[in-house]
Design an enzyme around this catalytic site. Structure first.
Site, short mmCIF file in Angstrom:
data_model
loop_
_atom_site.label_atom_id
_atom_site.label_comp_id
_atom_site.label_asym_id
_atom_site.label_seq_id
_atom_site.Cartn_x
_atom_site.Cartn_y
_atom_site.Cartn_z
N CYS A 171 -4.05 -15.18 -2.48
CA CYS A 171 -4.50 -16.50 -1.88
C CYS A 171 -5.06 -16.25 -0.31
O CYS A 171 -4.74 -15.06 0.11
CB CYS A 171 -3.20 -17.49 -1.76
SG CYS A 171 -2.05 -17.59 -3.32
N LEU A 197 -5.30 -18.63 -5.60
CA LEU A 197 -5.78 -17.96 -6.65
C LEU A 197 -4.63 -17.56 -7.66
O LEU A 197 -3.70 -17.02 -7.47
CB LEU A 197 -6.27 -16.50 -6.33
CG LEU A 197 -6.80 -15.69 -7.65
CD1 LEU A 197 -8.00 -16.38 -8.08
CD2 LEU A 197 -7.22 -13.97 -6.89
N ASN A 242 0.85 -15.23 0.46
CA ASN A 242 -0.05 -14.66 -0.23
C ASN A 242 0.32 -13.16 -0.81
O ASN A 242 0.93 -12.58 0.14
CB ASN A 242 -1.34 -14.38 0.88
CG ASN A 242 -2.42 -13.45 0.28
OD1 ASN A 242 -2.81 -13.42 -0.86
ND2 ASN A 242 -2.94 -12.69 1.06
N GLY A 243 0.21 -13.00 -2.02
CA GLY A 243 0.70 -11.82 -2.47
C GLY A 243 1.27 -11.92 -3.81
O GLY A 243 1.18 -13.03 -4.44
N THR A 276 -16.76 3.91 7.34
CA THR A 276 -16.71 4.08 6.02
C THR A 276 -16.15 2.84 5.09
O THR A 276 -16.40 2.82 3.94
CB THR A 276 -15.46 5.39 6.01
OG1 THR A 276 -15.28 5.73 4.67
CG2 THR A 276 -14.28 4.68 6.47
N ARG A 295 -19.46 1.31 4.01
CA ARG A 295 -20.23 2.15 2.94
C ARG A 295 -19.43 1.66 1.63
O ARG A 295 -20.16 1.51 0.78
CB ARG A 295 -20.06 3.57 3.50
CG ARG A 295 -20.97 3.86 4.49
CD ARG A 295 -20.72 5.35 5.02
NE ARG A 295 -21.39 5.98 5.95
CZ ARG A 295 -21.30 7.16 6.26
NH1 ARG A 295 -20.48 7.94 5.96
NH2 ARG A 295 -22.09 7.45 7.47
#
Length: 538
Positions: A2, A48, A71-72, A305, A308
């Protein structure tokens, strides 16, 4: 999974807080809600739905006056309900709800009881606690506005224009008004001298299998990310074995520029070997360049990084959610735990090797974990990371570093992990995959991706602009035109100095070319040690 937003302090309009929370609606596309406490504090949530799809809406009220957002995922929530919290009455079957009940039972001293990943806020009257999981798998930021109100949010974008200053919430800590920041996660492995355990290959295999098994907890379709490298391939293989006989179809996903990309070729071999329903996604360099602005807004970083590698992961996540998958298992963490990056070959001593593995794990939240979370959650997809299971970490990092150092075994990185799953009687992976050389994700999708990206970014920055880099960006000054280009986009979205200070650059040690591409290391099978070499800012 979430997006959470909490404001401690009175006087903030609920409608404005809803608007701020909606900046993270991509993190929780299923539903959202807000709660204003009797004291005027505010909790907002973008959900979510992964566990308890029907009654798990947040914020969640405890037994009485306490409310929480999370969240988790809490993998041991059922065990906690059946033991420690068996005398509590629950309103939902959500894994998140145990958090508020643990607060009611133990006050601030409960974070170590949670086996999972979390950014959480509990408010009870004027009392509150904010906490982040041990390694920072889930992001969390905090700040203060001009009236002294405290803000806590899953993403920086929800609070940057509200706070006079803000920062990254440290992993493994909780915060209360009474205590300030408290480090609750104090693993033995953080002390390098503790790495004295003998190698037990069977224990490694068993512990990682258990870490994967607990992460299959969900009420939605799930899959596995499959780059064809050792780490994701092992997670995919273990998952496939755990699902044997269940009748459940396992979907695997990989991405590259075209079918000849190194990762796609390897991933197809793995998928065929373990029997997944495999999905191969392609993207073009032009598409990658086109979404850089939006991607950096999602990532909230200018680290080279991370950008990318996040570009292909962004496209892959979109394709996965379009197929109805809401959760995937991923292979982040193995390179840090086992010294898997090619530069580890150059470690000057066993002690240096061990210290670097510890530091890399501790800093994962600034790089790979940030990338894994934000590039997947940009499309409402949850990524779970078994290698970073607390029990597995405690086992793996404490193994004697002499057992892990690549040069001990003819330069084969992550040797002991490969050996633990080298079972000829019932192979986990094809031999050529199990012993495949490390290929960093941004390289594995196709070498042309990084090469063309560097060329494009350099063309967008003039020599005159680049010479002013120190003046424009005195903090973390970019040293290549590629880095300058990303920093300029980041600054457009997040111009505050506090925002720039949340970013840490990923730089390999012990090699002359410090570009993060694996090919910049001379040990790479297709080394290009001149990659990204530009004049540094004077």
């Amino acid at each position: 999974m979430c997006g959470i937003l909490a404001i401690i302090g009175k006087g903030k309009e609920a409608t404005l807080v809803q608007q701020l929370s909606k900046r993270m609606s991509h993190r929780g596309p299923d539903e959202s809600d807000i709660h204003v406490t009797e004291k005027g504090h505010i909790l907002a949530h973008e959900r979510l739905s992964i566990v308890d799809l029907h009654t798990g809406k947040q914020p969640i009220q405890g037994t009485d006056s306490a409310w929480m957002v999370h969240n988790g995922e809490i993998y041991n929530h059922k065990k906690l309900r059946e033991t420690t919290l068996k005398h509590h009455t629950f309103r939902t079957t959500s894994d998140s709800e145990v958090i508020v009940h643990l607060y009611e039972e133990f006050g601030y001293d409960f974070c170590d009881m949670l086996d999972g990943i979390f950014a959480l806020v509990v408010i009870d009257g004027d009392d509150y606690i904010v906490a982040r999981d041990p390694l920072g798998v889930k992001p969390l930021y905090y700040g203060m506005d001009e009236r002294g109100r405290l803000y806590f949010a899953s993403e920086m974008k929800a609070i940057t224009d509200q706070c006079k200053s803000f920062s990254t919430f440290p992993p493994g800590h909780y915060y209360t008004e009474k205590t300030g920041f408290v480090k609750y996660y104090k693993p033995e492995w953080e002390a390098h001298e503790i790495a004295v355990e003998k190698l037990d290959l069977q224990a490694l295999q068993s512990s990682l299998t258990q870490a994967v098994e607990k992460r299959l907890m969900c009420d939605v379709p799930f899959g596995v990310l499959l780059s064809g490298g050792l780490d994701s391939s092992l997670i995919a293989s273990i998952t496939s074995r755990l699902l044997e006989g269940s009748g459940q179809e396992l979907h695997s996903f990989s991405i590259g520029l075209d079918a000849s990309a190194p990762d796609l070729v390897a991933a197809k071999k793995v998928a065929d070997f373990i029997g997944t329903t495999h999905h191969e996604i392609h993207f073009t360099v032009e598409q990658g360049i086109e979404i850089l602005d939006k991607l950096i807004w999602h990532l909230e970083t200018y680290d080279v990084t991370s950008i990318r590698a996040s570009t292909p992961m962004y496209f892959l996540s979109k394709a996965i959610t379009e197929k109805g998958i809401k959760m995937v298992l991923s292979g982040e963490g193995a390179d840090e735990i086992f010294g898997g990056y090619l530069y580890f070959r150059n470690a000057p001593s066993v002690l240096d090797f061990q210290k670097e593995t510890i530091e890399r794990v501790q800093k994962l939240f600034t790089a790979d974990l940030l990338r894994a979370d934000k590039s997947t959650m940009a499309h409402g997809l949850e990524a779970r990371v078994p290698f970073l299971d607390k029990a597995f970490l405690n086992l793996a990092i404490k193994i004697q570093p002499e057992e892990k150092m690549p040069k001990t075994y003819d330069g084969i990185e992550k040797y002991i992990l490969r050996k633990a799953f080298d079972t000829p009687e019932k192979p986990f992976l094809p031999e050529e995959i199990l012993w495949r050389q490390k290929e960093q994700f941004s390289d594995g999708v196709g070498y042309n991706w990084i090469d063309t990206l560097i060329e494009y970014c350099s063309s967008q920055v003039t020599d005159e602009e680049f010479e002013k880099a120190k003046l424009l960006f005195p903090y973390n000054t970019p040293v290549t035109k590629e880095a300058f280009y990303y920093r300029r986009i980041f600054h457009k979205h997040f111009p505050q100095e506090s925002a720039a200070q949340t970013v840490r650059k990923w730089i390999p040690k012990w090699q002359e070319n410090q570009d993060p591409s694996g090919r910049a290391n001379a040990a790479h099978v297709k080394a290009d040690v001149s990659i990204a070499v530009e004049k540094e800012v004077v």
